[in-house]
Every structure is written in C-alpha cells, then in structure tokens.
Write a protein that holds these residues in place. Structure first.
Motif, mmCIF file in Angstrom:
data_model
loop_
_atom_site.group_PDB
_atom_site.id
_atom_site.type_symbol
_atom_site.label_atom_id
_atom_site.label_comp_id
_atom_site.label_asym_id
_atom_site.label_seq_id
_atom_site.Cartn_x
_atom_site.Cartn_y
_atom_site.Cartn_z
ATOM 1 N N VAL A 82 2.739 -19.065 -15.001
ATOM 2 C CA VAL A 82 3.200 -19.148 -15.517
ATOM 3 C C VAL A 82 3.105 -18.820 -16.855
ATOM 4 O O VAL A 82 4.855 -18.818 -17.389
ATOM 5 C CB VAL A 82 3.242 -21.246 -15.872
ATOM 6 C CG1 VAL A 82 4.196 -21.312 -16.702
ATOM 7 C CG2 VAL A 82 2.731 -22.030 -15.176
ATOM 8 N N ASN A 108 8.791 -24.483 -12.832
ATOM 9 C CA ASN A 108 8.571 -23.970 -13.726
ATOM 10 C C ASN A 108 9.948 -22.857 -13.415
ATOM 11 O O ASN A 108 10.357 -22.684 -12.162
ATOM 12 C CB ASN A 108 7.807 -22.394 -14.893
ATOM 13 C CG ASN A 108 7.243 -21.016 -13.238
ATOM 14 O OD1 ASN A 108 6.457 -22.270 -12.594
ATOM 15 N ND2 ASN A 108 7.783 -20.595 -13.133
ATOM 16 N N VAL A 130 8.110 -26.016 -19.394
ATOM 17 C CA VAL A 130 7.582 -25.967 -17.736
ATOM 18 C C VAL A 130 6.658 -27.680 -17.547
ATOM 19 O O VAL A 130 6.688 -28.165 -18.634
ATOM 20 C CB VAL A 130 5.665 -25.239 -17.872
ATOM 21 C CG1 VAL A 130 5.413 -25.386 -16.918
ATOM 22 C CG2 VAL A 130 6.738 -24.118 -18.812
ATOM 23 N N ALA A 152 7.238 -17.136 -15.811
ATOM 24 C CA ALA A 152 8.018 -18.077 -16.522
ATOM 25 C C ALA A 152 8.927 -17.645 -17.641
ATOM 26 O O ALA A 152 8.723 -16.946 -18.455
ATOM 27 C CB ALA A 152 7.461 -19.374 -17.009
#
Length: 605
Positions: free
Chosen positions: A464, A491, A474, A468
């Motif tokens: 992530v 995400n 998130v 992301a």
C-alpha cells in the motif's frame, strides 16, 4: 566340418537323393518285415512244407494261379530265416544299425527343409509357395491313392512276384509322398508361413478388411438383420409346423420382426452418435456442438444414451479447462523465468558496474572520497536489494511447498491491526496516505502463528505504501461473518491496473509491466502462501483502480487468561520496503482457489 554341414544342408541334389534312398530302404525294410512275419507265423510251424500243412493252405488261398512260384519263393526263404534265427544277435545289431541310419537320414531331411542353395535364411521355393491348405489336401489324397494301390498289389494280386514288386514300389512312393508332406510342414513352420500363408487365412483377412471398411451403422444393421432373419425363418417354420398353412400368424410374425428391426436400427443410430462423439473427443476435438448432440440431430434419445452424451460433454469441458490451465501455466512459467532473470540481473548489473567505477576511482591519484562513499552506498543498497530478493525467493518456495514450521496460538486480531497501524503511521503520512481503520468492539480471536500472520499483514501494508495513489485513503477493516474473521485492505492504485486478477495471482507479476519500479513481485505470493499454510484464505479483487485484498481465518473462542499472544511478543518489522506490489501472488497448490474475489470469499465463509 561346419562348412561341409552348411553346404550339405543346402544341397538340393543331396536332399532328393536322401529322400529317394530313405523311401526305398524303408519300403524294402517294411516288405522284409512283413514277409518275415508271415514266415514266422505260418511257414515255420511245421518241418515239412507240403500241401496239407497250414502254410500251404494259406498260401493256396492267396496265390491259386501261381502256387508253385509262391511255394518255391517261400521254400527258398525258409532256410534263410532259419539261419537268421540261429544267429539272432548279429542280425539284431545289423537291423539296429540300419534303423539308426534311416533315422539319421530322416533327421537330415527335416533339418534341411526350407534351405536352398547359398541362401543363409530359410525360404520357400517352387511348389513350397503353394498355400498349405491347398497342398495338404492334394498330398493327403495322393497318400490315400498310393496306399490303396499298395493294398491292391499285396492282397489281390495272384502273382507273388508282381505283388512283391508292386507293393514295394507303391510303398516307396507312399513313403516319398509322406516325406514331402513332412518337409513341407517343417519348411513352412521354419519360415513362419504355415498358417499365415494359408489361402483361407488370406481370404478371411481380405473379408475382415472389407468388413472394417463398412461404416459402423451398416455393419450393425447387417448383423441385426441376420439375427432377426434367422429368428424369422425359424418362426415361420414353427407357424407352418403347428398351424398348417395359416397365413395370419406368418403375417403377424413378419410385422413383429419388422418392428424389432426398426427398434434395433433406432438404438444403433444412438450408439453411433455416442461413438462419434467419443471418437471426436479422442481425436482432440473439444469444441463440439452440444445442442445438436443432446437432441440427437432430431433423433429422440434414450435416457442411457443421453446420460452418456452428458458425461462426454463434461469430460470435454474438463479437458478444456485442463488444457487452458496447462497453456496458462506454461505461459506464466516463461514469464516467471523472464521476470526472475530481470529482477536478479538489475541489482547484479548495478553492483558490477559500480565496482568497476570504484576500482577506477581508486586508481586515480586525486580520488574524491565523496564519490567513493556514494559508490559504496549504491553497492550497499543494491546488495541489500539482491539479498532481500534471494531471501524472498527462498521464503516463497518454502511457503508454497509447506516446509515451514507453523506454531499456532490464539491471537487477537484487533491488537495486531492496532500495532500494525502504529508501525505504519509515519510511513503512510510520508506517502500522503490516510489510514481509515474499522475495528469491531468485540474482540476477535483466531488460531495462527503470530510471526507469519504479522508478515502477511506487513507485506500488504508495504505494498500500500509503495503503490497507492498519494492523497487518497486506505481502508483497513476487520469483520466477523459466519464464524470467519475477515481482514480487508482497500486502496486506490497509482498506476493503471491493466492485468486480469487471475494473472495477478502469479509470481513475479506486477501491475507495472515495464517493471521500472523496484520490487521482486513476491510480496503477495508470500502473504497468500503463509495465509493458506496457517489454514486461512486469501483473495484479491480489482474494480477499476480500486484494489482490495482480504485475509480470512476461522474464529475461535476466547482463550483463558495468559494464553493470548501479547503485542510486545509480536516480531518487529524491519521498516524497509522490499519493492513488492499489491498486484501479484503465486499460484499455490490449491489452484481452484486462485482468483477468488472478496465477495466470493465473504460469501464462502
């Protein structure tokens, strides 16, 4: 000696000479034995051989015309036989030697059968090539004729000289013909054509090839028609025998047989439909029209044949799935080798190049220490990256094969997620991400290995942080459904997710196909293998740029005090990113679970 035996075995002149000699000697020996038998039984019972004794009476009955010549012949042989009986031992040895020679001659003829001239291998020539089922009746008839002639000469000829000479000659010809038959059998057996070369066998083979060329429907129809024809004739005969010219019963029986024939053809057509489908399946034709076959091309199907067609359709579908998975596996395997080579080559090439730069810098008189420190920093970073990649490879291999040692203990997932959020709070802020946690009020316990469970969640949040989109949220959720604890991480991906979810489940597969970003492509591979190794479930789902991962474990009852895994006992994360992407995973042993969506996982648990 061997050369002499080789030539003698293949000498045609010697073979014919031995055959003639053996036939003549055997005929003469048999004739002498018959005469001796007659004399010993009749002619030597009385001292005088007059017209009143037993022998004279026997002789007169069989040689009335030439009694005097026959009497003189036997009177001449009588002293010879008397002399032989006087010294029987000598003549026994002579007869044994003669019989031994005849046996050796016979063995030579059988051993030389099929050999001709300088040809090393046995073969057939001339009349030997005639099929055995044709030559055998001819030779048997010849033997019967010669035997009849011999009997005529011996028993029905009034002249003793003609009877003796004719019987010996006819017996010689009979023995010669018998030797020809035995040699023919030996030659054909030696060449392997005794049965295969028969005209009857060849004819049957031709008939069999013709029958095999007939389509299945026609063959089955002919057989069914022949069976019903025999039954029809038998039934007509019974009707005429019982009812005496009653045409009504014959007509009724004809209708019944005709209906049976039509019913048999209907069944044969359905059998042929199943046979054709099985033949196409065996030939590899997996794409077949199921609708036409289920309906039988307009032919109503019996339940048993419809079931067979359904089973064949299922086999075809299963084989299609297996073939597609095999092709996909081969393609993924090729990509795996390419990706592994690329990921290992990149840091290795960098290490080699910077070692070369460092060596050149060391050779300079006025080297720059700052440049040297930069080179060393790059070498350290790339060596750590290469080491991490190798360690991930080893760990992924162990996790996928199940060779890791798992020690399960009761774990409270809320504690894990809170500590995980604390560990990644600073890194998420640095990446411009905001973590939104959704934890239930009640505590949820699962049975898992704390070390590997932490590694699973650590890998997910590392991905992530790396991939992301900055400025997005998130979501980290924990929920319990149907006795299962499900952890969901959502995400927004910074790059376009242009890879199907099933491909993302493979090792070394990234959302970035150009592979410009760092990472080994093993993060989710290890996470998924470790999850399923602990008895959990792992799934991914792609919805546009929204990427979701889910981990599920069975919920257990709250343990007694002191049995729960404490937060301080949880292994600390290294804090270093390993370049894993959240668009990858490995194909684990349970191939049927690959590509599970989050909703599917939630519905299943």
């Amino acid at each position: 000696m061997r050369r002499f035996l080789f030539r003698s075995r293949r000498s045609s002149i010697l073979q014919w000479f031995v055959m003639i000699c053996l036939s003549a000697c055997t005929a003469v020996l048999i004739a002498a034995a018959v005469i001796a038998r007659i004399m010993l039984h009749f002619g030597m019972q009385y001292e005088p051989m007059t017209g009143e004794n037993n022998f004279s009476s026997w002789l007169m009955e069989r040689s009335a015309v030439d009694f005097g010549q026959a009497h003189s012949f036997f009177m001449y042989l009588r002293p010879v036989l008397m002399e032989i009986t006087g010294s029987l031992k000598v003549y026994v040895w002579i007869m044994a030697a003669v019989i031994t020679v005849l046996v050796l001659m016979f063995c030579y003829l059988m051993a030389s059968a099929g050999y001709h001239g300088k040809v090393k291998e046995p073969c057939l020539r001339g009349a030997e090539r005639i099929p055995f089922d044709i030559s055998l009746p001819v030779l048997v008839v010849g033997l019967m004729i010669l035997h009849s002639i011999k009997m005529d000469y011996v028993y029905y000829n009034t002249w003793i000289s003609y009877a003796l000479a004719g019987g010996i000659c006819a017996g010689m010809a009979e023995i010669f013909c018998l030797l020809v038959l035995l040699r023919l059998i030996a030659a054909k057996t030696r060449t392997g054509t005794l049965f295969s070369g028969m005209a009857t066998v060849r004819l049957l083979c031709v008939i069999g090839r013709c029958i095999r060329g007939i389509p299945f429907i026609w063959k089955a129809a002919l057989v069914w028609g022949a069976v019903l024809g025999i039954q029809y004739l038998f039934g007509v005969w019974i009707c005429w025998l019982i009812f005496y010219d009653d045409g009504i019963f014959v007509l009724l029986w004809s209708v019944i047989v005709f209906l049976l024939f039509i019913a048999g053809i209907w069944v044969i057509l359905q059998m042929n439909l199943v046979r054709q489908k099985a033949h196409q399946l065996a030939a590899g034709d997996l794409e077949q029209k199921k609708e036409d076959q289920q309906q039988g091309n307009g032919l109503p199907l019996l339940t048993v044949f419809r079931s067979c067609l359904t089973d064949l359709d299922r086999i075809s579908d299963g084989m299609n799935v297996i073939v597609n998975e095999k092709l996909k596996s081969e393609r993924f395997q090729t990509e795996l080798i390419t990706n592994v080579s690329h990921d290992i080559k990149t840091p290795l090439t960098s290490i080699i190049n910077y070692l070369d730069f460092l060596s050149q810098e060391e050779k300079k008189e006025n080297r720059n220490p700052q440049v040297v420190q930069e080179y060393i920093a790059v070498l350290d970073r790339q060596s750590v990256r290469l080491k991490k990649l190798i360690e991930d490879l080893i760990e992924a291999s162990k996790a996928s094969t199940g060779s890791l040692s798992i020690s399960k203990e009761p774990c409270e997932l809320g504690i894990f997620l809170q500590q995980l959020a604390g560990e990644y709070e600073e890194r998420l802020e640095t990446a411009g991400l905001k973590l939104n946690m959704d934890l239930p009020e009640e505590r949820i316990y699962v049975e898992a290995d704390g070390r590997y469970l932490w590694r699973v969640l650590d890998n997910l949040l590392q991905n992530v942080c790396k991939y992301a989109m900055a400025g997005t949220r998130v979501y980290l959720q924990l929920q319990e459904k149907a006795g299962q604890a499900i952890i969901v991480i959502k995400n927004i991906s910074a790059s376009e997710l242009n890879i199907p979810p099933e491909e993302l489940m493979e090792r070394f597969v990234r959302g970035d196909r150009s592979r410009h970003t760092e990472g080994s492509g093993l993060g989710l591979s290890i996470a998924r293998s470790l999850t399923e190794l602990q008895g959990g479930k792992f799934a991914i789902e792609v919805d546009g740029d929204l990427f979701k991962t889910a981990v599920g474990f069975p919920v257990i009852d709250p343990p007694a005090s002191g049995d729960t895994k404490k937060p301080e006992e949880i292994p600390e994360t290294t804090g270093k990113t390993d370049g894993r992407t959240n668009h990858e995973t490995n194909l684990i042993t349970d191939s049927g679970s690959a590509g599970r969506s989050i909703s599917f996982l939630q519905n299943e648990v």
